[in-house]
Design a protein around this motif. Structure first.
Motif, short mmCIF file in Angstrom:
data_model
loop_
_atom_site.label_atom_id
_atom_site.label_comp_id
_atom_site.label_asym_id
_atom_site.label_seq_id
_atom_site.Cartn_x
_atom_site.Cartn_y
_atom_site.Cartn_z
N ARG A 114 0.86 -1.19 0.00
CA ARG A 114 0.00 0.00 0.00
C ARG A 114 0.89 1.24 0.00
O ARG A 114 1.91 1.27 0.71
N ILE A 115 0.48 2.23 -0.75
CA ILE A 115 1.27 3.46 -0.82
C ILE A 115 0.99 4.33 0.40
O ILE A 115 -0.16 4.61 0.72
N ASP A 116 2.07 4.73 1.10
CA ASP A 116 1.91 5.59 2.27
C ASP A 116 2.11 7.06 1.90
O ASP A 116 1.42 7.93 2.39
N ASP A 117 3.08 7.30 1.02
CA ASP A 117 3.47 8.69 0.79
C ASP A 117 4.25 8.82 -0.53
O ASP A 117 5.06 7.95 -0.85
N VAL A 118 3.97 9.88 -1.26
CA VAL A 118 4.75 10.14 -2.48
C VAL A 118 5.46 11.47 -2.28
O VAL A 118 4.83 12.51 -2.09
N GLU A 119 6.77 11.43 -2.28
CA GLU A 119 7.57 12.65 -2.14
C GLU A 119 7.55 13.36 -3.50
O GLU A 119 8.10 12.86 -4.47
N ASP A 120 6.90 14.52 -3.56
CA ASP A 120 6.68 15.12 -4.88
C ASP A 120 7.70 16.20 -5.26
O ASP A 120 7.77 16.60 -6.43
N SER A 121 8.54 16.65 -4.31
CA SER A 121 9.32 17.86 -4.59
C SER A 121 10.34 17.71 -5.73
O SER A 121 10.43 18.58 -6.60
N LEU A 122 11.07 16.59 -5.75
CA LEU A 122 12.06 16.38 -6.82
C LEU A 122 11.37 16.33 -8.18
O LEU A 122 11.79 16.97 -9.14
#
Ligand code: ASP
Ligand code: MG
Length: 419
Positions: A112-120
Protein backbone atom coordinates in the motif's frame (compact mmCIF):
# COMPACT_ATOMS: atom_id res chain seq x y z
CA UNK A 1 -0.85 25.00 -19.32
CA UNK A 2 -1.93 21.92 -17.45
CA UNK A 3 -0.08 19.27 -15.49
CA UNK A 4 -0.87 15.82 -16.87
CA UNK A 5 -0.32 12.24 -15.89
CA UNK A 6 -0.33 9.84 -18.85
CA UNK A 7 -0.27 6.12 -18.08
CA UNK A 8 0.44 3.45 -20.71
CA UNK A 9 -0.34 -0.24 -20.14
CA UNK A 10 1.49 -3.33 -21.31
CA UNK A 11 0.00 -3.61 -24.81
CA UNK A 12 0.76 0.09 -25.40
CA UNK A 13 4.49 -0.52 -24.74
CA UNK A 14 4.61 -4.06 -26.15
CA UNK A 15 7.63 -3.41 -28.39
CA UNK A 16 9.91 -0.60 -29.56
CA UNK A 17 7.53 0.43 -32.32
CA UNK A 18 4.67 0.76 -29.85
CA UNK A 19 6.87 2.73 -27.46
CA UNK A 20 7.64 5.14 -30.32
CA UNK A 21 3.91 5.72 -30.71
CA UNK A 22 3.63 6.32 -26.96
CA UNK A 23 6.42 8.87 -27.29
CA UNK A 24 4.42 10.67 -29.99
CA UNK A 25 1.41 10.87 -27.67
CA UNK A 26 3.67 12.35 -25.00
CA UNK A 27 5.28 14.77 -27.43
CA UNK A 28 1.85 15.97 -28.54
CA UNK A 29 0.98 17.00 -24.98
CA UNK A 30 4.41 18.57 -24.36
CA UNK A 31 4.06 20.62 -27.55
CA UNK A 32 0.63 21.75 -26.38
CA UNK A 33 2.51 23.35 -23.46
CA UNK A 34 1.68 20.85 -20.72
CA UNK A 35 3.86 19.43 -17.97
CA UNK A 36 3.83 15.66 -18.27
CA UNK A 37 4.54 12.74 -15.94
CA UNK A 38 4.28 9.41 -17.79
CA UNK A 39 3.69 6.13 -15.97
CA UNK A 40 4.59 2.95 -17.83
CA UNK A 41 3.77 -0.73 -17.34
CA UNK A 42 6.08 -3.55 -18.35
CA UNK A 43 5.92 -4.79 -21.95
CA UNK A 44 2.91 -7.07 -22.49
CA UNK A 45 3.65 -10.55 -21.17
CA UNK A 46 6.83 -9.55 -19.35
CA UNK A 47 5.43 -9.53 -15.83
CA UNK A 48 3.84 -12.95 -16.39
CA UNK A 49 7.21 -14.26 -17.45
CA UNK A 50 8.95 -12.76 -14.43
CA UNK A 51 6.35 -14.19 -12.06
CA UNK A 52 6.76 -17.58 -13.73
CA UNK A 53 10.53 -17.47 -13.26
CA UNK A 54 10.23 -16.78 -9.53
CA UNK A 55 7.98 -19.87 -9.27
CA UNK A 56 10.37 -21.98 -11.30
CA UNK A 57 13.28 -20.85 -9.17
CA UNK A 58 11.43 -21.99 -6.06
CA UNK A 59 7.70 -22.46 -5.44
CA UNK A 60 8.18 -21.07 -1.95
CA UNK A 61 10.15 -17.87 -2.32
CA UNK A 62 11.01 -14.79 -0.30
CA UNK A 63 8.39 -12.14 -1.12
CA UNK A 64 11.07 -9.43 -1.08
CA UNK A 65 12.97 -11.17 -3.86
CA UNK A 66 9.72 -11.73 -5.77
CA UNK A 67 9.32 -7.95 -5.82
CA UNK A 68 12.93 -7.48 -6.92
CA UNK A 69 12.25 -9.69 -9.92
CA UNK A 70 8.74 -8.66 -10.99
CA UNK A 71 9.41 -4.91 -10.68
CA UNK A 72 12.14 -5.22 -13.33
CA UNK A 73 9.79 -5.05 -16.33
CA UNK A 74 8.80 -1.45 -15.59
CA UNK A 75 12.43 -0.41 -15.17
CA UNK A 76 13.08 -1.52 -18.75
CA UNK A 77 10.15 0.34 -20.32
CA UNK A 78 10.79 3.55 -18.34
CA UNK A 79 14.36 3.66 -19.65
CA UNK A 80 13.35 2.82 -23.21
CA UNK A 81 10.67 5.51 -23.34
CA UNK A 82 13.10 8.09 -21.91
CA UNK A 83 15.66 7.16 -24.59
CA UNK A 84 13.10 7.45 -27.40
CA UNK A 85 11.74 10.77 -26.10
CA UNK A 86 15.28 12.16 -25.91
CA UNK A 87 15.97 10.96 -29.46
CA UNK A 88 12.91 12.94 -30.55
CA UNK A 89 14.25 16.06 -28.90
CA UNK A 90 11.97 15.89 -25.86
CA UNK A 91 13.72 16.40 -22.51
CA UNK A 92 12.95 13.30 -20.42
CA UNK A 93 14.27 11.30 -17.46
CA UNK A 94 13.26 7.90 -16.05
CA UNK A 95 12.29 7.46 -12.39
CA UNK A 96 12.13 4.21 -10.45
CA UNK A 97 9.88 4.04 -7.39
CA UNK A 98 12.83 4.40 -4.99
CA UNK A 99 14.15 7.49 -6.79
CA UNK A 100 10.97 9.54 -6.31
CA UNK A 101 10.65 8.11 -3.59
CA UNK A 102 7.25 6.48 -3.57
CA UNK A 103 7.00 5.05 -0.04
CA UNK A 104 4.92 1.99 0.82
CA UNK A 105 4.27 -0.41 3.67
CA UNK A 106 6.08 -3.75 3.87
CA UNK A 107 3.36 -5.90 2.28
CA UNK A 108 5.48 -7.28 -0.52
CA UNK A 109 3.49 -8.29 -3.59
CA UNK A 110 0.54 -6.04 -2.70
CA UNK A 111 2.04 -3.06 -0.93
CA UNK A 112 0.00 0.00 0.00
CA UNK A 113 1.27 3.46 -0.82
CA UNK A 114 1.91 5.59 2.27
CA UNK A 115 3.47 8.69 0.79
CA UNK A 116 4.75 10.14 -2.48
CA UNK A 117 7.57 12.65 -2.14
CA UNK A 118 6.68 15.12 -4.88
CA UNK A 119 9.32 17.86 -4.59
CA UNK A 120 12.06 16.38 -6.82
CA UNK A 121 9.54 15.34 -9.45
CA UNK A 122 7.78 18.71 -9.48
CA UNK A 123 11.09 20.59 -9.72
CA UNK A 124 11.95 18.65 -12.90
CA UNK A 125 8.47 19.12 -14.34
CA UNK A 126 8.78 22.85 -13.71
CA UNK A 127 12.03 22.79 -15.70
CA UNK A 128 10.07 21.31 -18.60
CA UNK A 129 11.40 17.79 -18.30
CA UNK A 130 9.09 14.82 -18.86
CA UNK A 131 9.20 12.39 -15.93
CA UNK A 132 8.95 8.77 -17.07
CA UNK A 133 7.93 6.82 -13.98
CA UNK A 134 8.16 3.04 -13.66
CA UNK A 135 4.71 1.91 -12.54
CA UNK A 136 3.80 -0.85 -10.09
CA UNK A 137 6.71 -0.26 -7.68
CA UNK A 138 7.75 1.62 -4.57
CA UNK A 139 10.16 1.41 -1.66
CA UNK A 140 9.49 0.20 1.88
CA UNK A 141 10.82 1.77 5.07
CA UNK A 142 13.33 -1.05 5.13
CA UNK A 143 14.64 0.28 1.83
CA UNK A 144 13.47 -2.64 -0.30
CA UNK A 145 11.55 -2.57 -3.58
CA UNK A 146 7.84 -3.33 -3.20
CA UNK A 147 5.12 -3.95 -5.83
CA UNK A 148 1.39 -3.19 -5.73
CA UNK A 149 -0.27 -6.32 -7.09
CA UNK A 150 -1.09 -7.13 -10.72
CA UNK A 151 -2.33 -4.16 -12.68
CA UNK A 152 -0.68 -1.87 -10.12
CA UNK A 153 0.62 0.71 -12.59
CA UNK A 154 -2.85 2.26 -12.63
CA UNK A 155 -2.46 2.85 -8.90
CA UNK A 156 0.97 4.42 -9.44
CA UNK A 157 -0.62 6.77 -11.96
CA UNK A 158 -3.32 7.95 -9.57
CA UNK A 159 -0.90 8.25 -6.65
CA UNK A 160 1.45 10.41 -8.72
CA UNK A 161 -1.48 12.45 -10.05
CA UNK A 162 -2.64 13.13 -6.49
CA UNK A 163 0.88 14.00 -5.29
CA UNK A 164 1.73 16.44 -8.07
CA UNK A 165 -1.85 17.79 -8.17
CA UNK A 166 -2.31 16.88 -11.81
CA UNK A 167 -5.21 18.35 -13.74
CA UNK A 168 -5.86 15.06 -15.47
CA UNK A 169 -4.89 11.42 -15.22
CA UNK A 170 -5.14 9.80 -18.65
CA UNK A 171 -5.03 6.01 -18.69
CA UNK A 172 -4.05 4.87 -22.18
CA UNK A 173 -4.92 1.27 -22.95
CA UNK A 174 -5.88 -0.98 -25.87
CA UNK A 175 -9.57 -0.07 -25.80
CA UNK A 176 -11.01 3.40 -26.25
CA UNK A 177 -12.95 3.49 -23.01
CA UNK A 178 -15.32 1.72 -20.68
CA UNK A 179 -18.25 0.01 -22.35
CA UNK A 180 -21.83 -0.65 -21.29
CA UNK A 181 -21.05 -4.36 -21.54
CA UNK A 182 -18.47 -6.78 -22.88
CA UNK A 183 -18.31 -6.00 -26.63
CA UNK A 184 -17.30 -9.63 -27.32
CA UNK A 185 -20.78 -10.68 -26.19
CA UNK A 186 -22.85 -7.60 -26.90
CA UNK A 187 -22.00 -6.25 -30.33
CA UNK A 188 -24.29 -3.31 -29.55
CA UNK A 189 -22.30 -2.22 -26.49
CA UNK A 190 -21.50 1.49 -26.43
CA UNK A 191 -18.69 3.51 -24.93
CA UNK A 192 -19.72 5.43 -21.82
CA UNK A 193 -18.72 9.09 -21.99
CA UNK A 194 -18.72 9.36 -18.23
CA UNK A 195 -19.00 6.88 -15.42
CA UNK A 196 -18.93 7.55 -11.68
CA UNK A 197 -16.15 6.22 -9.44
CA UNK A 198 -18.63 3.99 -7.65
CA UNK A 199 -19.99 2.47 -10.83
CA UNK A 200 -16.44 1.95 -12.08
CA UNK A 201 -15.57 0.11 -8.88
CA UNK A 202 -18.45 -2.28 -9.51
CA UNK A 203 -17.57 -2.60 -13.19
CA UNK A 204 -13.89 -3.18 -12.38
CA UNK A 205 -14.43 -5.77 -9.68
CA UNK A 206 -16.98 -7.57 -11.82
CA UNK A 207 -14.66 -8.23 -14.66
CA UNK A 208 -14.41 -5.11 -16.81
CA UNK A 209 -10.66 -5.35 -16.31
CA UNK A 210 -9.75 -1.91 -17.56
CA UNK A 211 -8.55 -0.40 -14.29
CA UNK A 212 -7.09 -1.83 -11.11
CA UNK A 213 -9.78 -1.52 -8.43
CA UNK A 214 -7.37 0.11 -6.00
CA UNK A 215 -6.59 2.86 -8.44
CA UNK A 216 -10.28 3.76 -8.69
CA UNK A 217 -10.64 3.77 -4.89
CA UNK A 218 -7.68 6.10 -4.65
CA UNK A 219 -8.98 8.36 -7.43
CA UNK A 220 -12.33 8.58 -5.67
CA UNK A 221 -10.68 9.48 -2.35
CA UNK A 222 -8.55 12.24 -3.88
CA UNK A 223 -11.14 13.26 -6.48
CA UNK A 224 -8.81 12.69 -9.44
CA UNK A 225 -10.73 12.32 -12.72
CA UNK A 226 -9.36 9.42 -14.77
CA UNK A 227 -9.73 9.34 -18.53
CA UNK A 228 -9.65 5.85 -20.05
CA UNK A 229 -8.55 6.18 -23.69
CA UNK A 230 -6.73 4.29 -26.41
CA UNK A 231 -3.05 4.54 -27.25
CA UNK A 232 -3.97 2.97 -30.59
CA UNK A 233 -5.66 6.19 -31.74
CA UNK A 234 -3.44 8.05 -34.17
CA UNK A 235 -1.29 10.45 -32.12
CA UNK A 236 -1.07 12.87 -35.07
CA UNK A 237 -4.82 13.01 -35.51
CA UNK A 238 -5.28 13.81 -31.83
CA UNK A 239 -4.13 17.38 -32.29
CA UNK A 240 -3.65 19.63 -29.32
CA UNK A 241 -6.94 21.34 -30.12
CA UNK A 242 -8.72 18.03 -29.72
CA UNK A 243 -7.40 17.58 -26.21
CA UNK A 244 -9.59 20.28 -24.76
CA UNK A 245 -12.63 18.10 -25.22
CA UNK A 246 -11.77 14.68 -23.98
CA UNK A 247 -15.32 13.41 -24.05
CA UNK A 248 -14.75 12.60 -27.70
CA UNK A 249 -11.83 10.27 -27.11
CA UNK A 250 -12.53 8.09 -24.09
CA UNK A 251 -14.45 7.50 -20.88
CA UNK A 252 -14.10 9.92 -17.99
CA UNK A 253 -14.27 8.26 -14.56
CA UNK A 254 -15.38 11.06 -12.27
CA UNK A 255 -17.59 12.18 -9.42
CA UNK A 256 -21.29 11.42 -9.79
CA UNK A 257 -22.10 15.14 -9.57
CA UNK A 258 -20.16 15.79 -12.75
CA UNK A 259 -22.41 13.51 -14.75
CA UNK A 260 -25.20 15.58 -16.20
CA UNK A 261 -26.97 13.01 -18.29
CA UNK A 262 -27.51 10.24 -15.77
CA UNK A 263 -28.64 6.80 -16.85
CA UNK A 264 -30.55 4.60 -14.45
CA UNK A 265 -28.36 1.70 -15.52
CA UNK A 266 -24.83 2.23 -16.85
CA UNK A 267 -23.66 -1.27 -17.52
CA UNK A 268 -24.34 -5.01 -17.57
CA UNK A 269 -21.54 -7.31 -16.42
CA UNK A 270 -21.12 -11.01 -15.89
CA UNK A 271 -18.70 -13.15 -13.94
CA UNK A 272 -18.06 -16.81 -14.62
CA UNK A 273 -15.92 -17.00 -11.51
CA UNK A 274 -18.79 -18.25 -9.33
CA UNK A 275 -19.56 -21.65 -7.87
CA UNK A 276 -22.74 -22.48 -5.99
CA UNK A 277 -23.06 -24.58 -2.84
CA UNK A 278 -26.40 -25.60 -1.33
CA UNK A 279 -27.03 -27.22 2.04
CA UNK A 280 -30.42 -28.95 2.05
CA UNK A 281 -32.46 -29.04 5.25
CA UNK A 282 -29.86 -27.61 7.51
CA UNK A 283 -31.01 -27.03 11.11
CA UNK A 284 -32.74 -23.71 11.60
CA UNK A 285 -31.36 -22.51 14.91
CA UNK A 286 -29.11 -19.71 16.12
CA UNK A 287 -25.43 -20.12 15.36
CA UNK A 288 -25.65 -22.31 12.26
CA UNK A 289 -24.74 -19.59 9.76
CA UNK A 290 -22.11 -18.28 12.14
CA UNK A 291 -20.48 -21.69 12.22
CA UNK A 292 -20.57 -22.30 8.44
CA UNK A 293 -19.39 -18.87 7.38
CA UNK A 294 -16.95 -18.63 10.26
CA UNK A 295 -15.17 -21.77 9.07
CA UNK A 296 -15.16 -20.53 5.47
CA UNK A 297 -13.70 -17.22 6.64
CA UNK A 298 -11.02 -19.05 8.64
CA UNK A 299 -10.12 -20.89 5.43
CA UNK A 300 -9.85 -17.49 3.72
CA UNK A 301 -12.70 -18.28 1.33
CA UNK A 302 -14.62 -15.26 0.12
CA UNK A 303 -18.37 -15.82 0.13
CA UNK A 304 -20.32 -13.62 -2.27
CA UNK A 305 -24.06 -14.29 -2.56
CA UNK A 306 -26.03 -15.89 0.28
CA UNK A 307 -29.64 -17.07 0.20
CA UNK A 308 -31.45 -18.61 3.15
CA UNK A 309 -35.10 -19.50 3.18
CA UNK A 310 -37.59 -18.94 5.92
CA UNK A 311 -38.03 -22.33 7.49
CA UNK A 312 -41.36 -23.96 6.57
CA UNK A 313 -41.50 -26.36 9.49
CA UNK A 314 -39.57 -24.28 12.00
CA UNK A 315 -36.81 -26.87 12.18
CA UNK A 316 -35.02 -26.97 8.85
CA UNK A 317 -34.14 -24.64 6.00
CA UNK A 318 -32.08 -24.62 2.79
CA UNK A 319 -28.97 -22.48 2.52
CA UNK A 320 -27.27 -21.49 -0.74
CA UNK A 321 -24.12 -19.42 -1.21
CA UNK A 322 -21.46 -18.76 -3.83
CA UNK A 323 -17.67 -18.85 -3.67
CA UNK A 324 -14.97 -18.25 -6.31
CA UNK A 325 -14.60 -21.25 -8.65
CA UNK A 326 -11.01 -21.69 -7.52
CA UNK A 327 -12.18 -22.21 -3.92
CA UNK A 328 -15.04 -24.59 -4.74
CA UNK A 329 -13.23 -27.79 -3.74
CA UNK A 330 -11.83 -26.27 -0.59
CA UNK A 331 -15.22 -24.89 0.43
CA UNK A 332 -16.74 -28.35 0.02
CA UNK A 333 -14.01 -29.82 2.18
CA UNK A 334 -14.74 -27.25 4.87
CA UNK A 335 -18.48 -28.03 4.89
CA UNK A 336 -18.46 -31.83 4.59
CA UNK A 337 -17.15 -32.51 8.11
CA UNK A 338 -20.12 -30.53 9.49
CA UNK A 339 -22.60 -33.15 8.24
CA UNK A 340 -23.01 -34.63 11.73
CA UNK A 341 -23.09 -31.45 13.76
CA UNK A 342 -25.43 -29.55 11.44
CA UNK A 343 -27.33 -32.70 10.39
CA UNK A 344 -28.12 -31.37 6.92
CA UNK A 345 -29.77 -33.72 4.43
CA UNK A 346 -27.55 -33.13 1.43
CA UNK A 347 -24.73 -31.00 0.09
CA UNK A 348 -25.12 -29.88 -3.54
CA UNK A 349 -22.73 -27.91 -5.68
CA UNK A 350 -22.38 -26.55 -9.18
CA UNK A 351 -19.84 -24.58 -11.16
CA UNK A 352 -22.14 -24.20 -14.17
CA UNK A 353 -23.38 -20.85 -12.94
CA UNK A 354 -22.73 -17.25 -13.86
CA UNK A 355 -23.42 -14.02 -12.01
CA UNK A 356 -25.01 -11.34 -14.14
CA UNK A 357 -25.18 -7.82 -12.73
CA UNK A 358 -26.93 -4.60 -13.58
CA UNK A 359 -25.06 -1.51 -12.37
CA UNK A 360 -26.09 2.12 -12.10
CA UNK A 361 -26.11 4.99 -9.63
CA UNK A 362 -29.57 5.90 -10.94
CA UNK A 363 -30.97 2.91 -9.03
CA UNK A 364 -30.79 4.92 -5.83
CA UNK A 365 -33.56 7.18 -7.03
CA UNK A 366 -35.54 4.92 -9.36
CA UNK A 367 -37.98 2.20 -8.35
CA UNK A 368 -38.61 -0.90 -10.41
CA UNK A 369 -35.11 -1.55 -11.68
CA UNK A 370 -34.99 -5.03 -10.13
CA UNK A 371 -38.52 -5.89 -11.22
CA UNK A 372 -37.61 -5.01 -14.80
CA UNK A 373 -34.57 -7.28 -14.61
CA UNK A 374 -36.48 -10.25 -13.23
CA UNK A 375 -39.29 -9.82 -15.76
CA UNK A 376 -36.85 -9.66 -18.68
CA UNK A 377 -35.15 -12.86 -17.54
CA UNK A 378 -38.47 -14.60 -16.93
CA UNK A 379 -39.64 -13.69 -20.43
CA UNK A 380 -36.62 -15.58 -21.75
CA UNK A 381 -37.35 -18.49 -19.43
CA UNK A 382 -34.14 -17.98 -17.48
CA UNK A 383 -34.38 -19.18 -13.90
CA UNK A 384 -32.82 -17.10 -11.13
CA UNK A 385 -30.98 -19.20 -8.54
CA UNK A 386 -29.82 -16.47 -6.19
CA UNK A 387 -30.05 -12.69 -5.92
CA UNK A 388 -27.92 -10.09 -4.20
CA UNK A 389 -28.13 -6.33 -4.25
CA UNK A 390 -26.28 -3.22 -3.20
CA UNK A 391 -27.34 0.39 -3.50
CA UNK A 392 -26.15 0.60 -7.10
CA UNK A 393 -26.12 -3.03 -8.23
CA UNK A 394 -28.43 -6.02 -8.65
CA UNK A 395 -26.86 -9.41 -9.29
CA UNK A 396 -28.49 -12.70 -10.18
CA UNK A 397 -27.03 -16.16 -10.37
CA UNK A 398 -28.18 -18.15 -13.40
CA UNK A 399 -27.27 -21.24 -15.40
CA UNK A 400 -24.09 -20.40 -17.33
CA UNK A 401 -25.60 -21.72 -20.57
CA UNK A 402 -27.74 -18.54 -20.63
CA UNK A 403 -24.92 -16.03 -20.14
CA UNK A 404 -25.04 -14.45 -23.59
CA UNK A 405 -28.82 -14.42 -23.79
CA UNK A 406 -29.18 -12.83 -20.35
CA UNK A 407 -26.54 -10.16 -20.90
CA UNK A 408 -27.87 -9.19 -24.34
CA UNK A 409 -31.47 -9.15 -23.15
CA UNK A 410 -30.70 -6.89 -20.18
CA UNK A 411 -28.55 -4.64 -22.33
CA UNK A 412 -31.47 -3.93 -24.60
CA UNK A 413 -34.13 -3.83 -21.87
CA UNK A 414 -32.27 -0.99 -20.11
CA UNK A 415 -31.89 0.78 -23.46
CA UNK A 416 -28.12 0.58 -23.63
CA UNK A 417 -27.99 -0.72 -27.19
CA UNK A 418 -26.26 1.39 -29.80
CA UNK A 419 -28.85 3.27 -31.81
N1 ASP B 1 3.26 -4.97 -15.07
C1 ASP B 1 2.36 -5.18 -13.97
C2 ASP B 1 1.37 -6.26 -14.32
O1 ASP B 1 1.42 -6.82 -15.40
C3 ASP B 1 1.67 -3.93 -13.55
C4 ASP B 1 0.80 -3.30 -14.60
O2 ASP B 1 0.91 -3.60 -15.77
O3 ASP B 1 -0.05 -2.47 -14.23
O4 ASP B 1 0.55 -6.60 -13.51
MG1 MG C 1 -3.80 -2.85 -16.70
Amino acid sequence: MARLVMKFGGTSVADIERIRIVAQHVKREVEAGHQVAVIVSAMAGTTNQLVEWTREASPLHDAREYDTVVSAGEQVTSGLLAIILQSMGVSARSWQGWQIPLRTDETHGSARIDDVEDSLLVARLDEGQVAVVAGFQGISDAGRITTFGRGGSDTTAVAIAAAIKADRCDIYTDVDGVYTSDPRIVSNATRLERVSYEEMLELASLGAKVLQTRSVEMAMKHDIPMMVRSSFDDPEALSAAFCGDNSVVGTLVCDEDEIVEKHVVSGITYSRDEAKITLLEVQDKPGVSAEIFGLLADANINVDMIVQNVSANGAHTDLTFTVPVSDFERANNVIKPLEESLSYRDLLGSTDVVKVSVIGVGMRSHAGVAAKMFKALADKNINIQAISTSEIKISVLIDSAYTELAVRTLHSVYELDKT
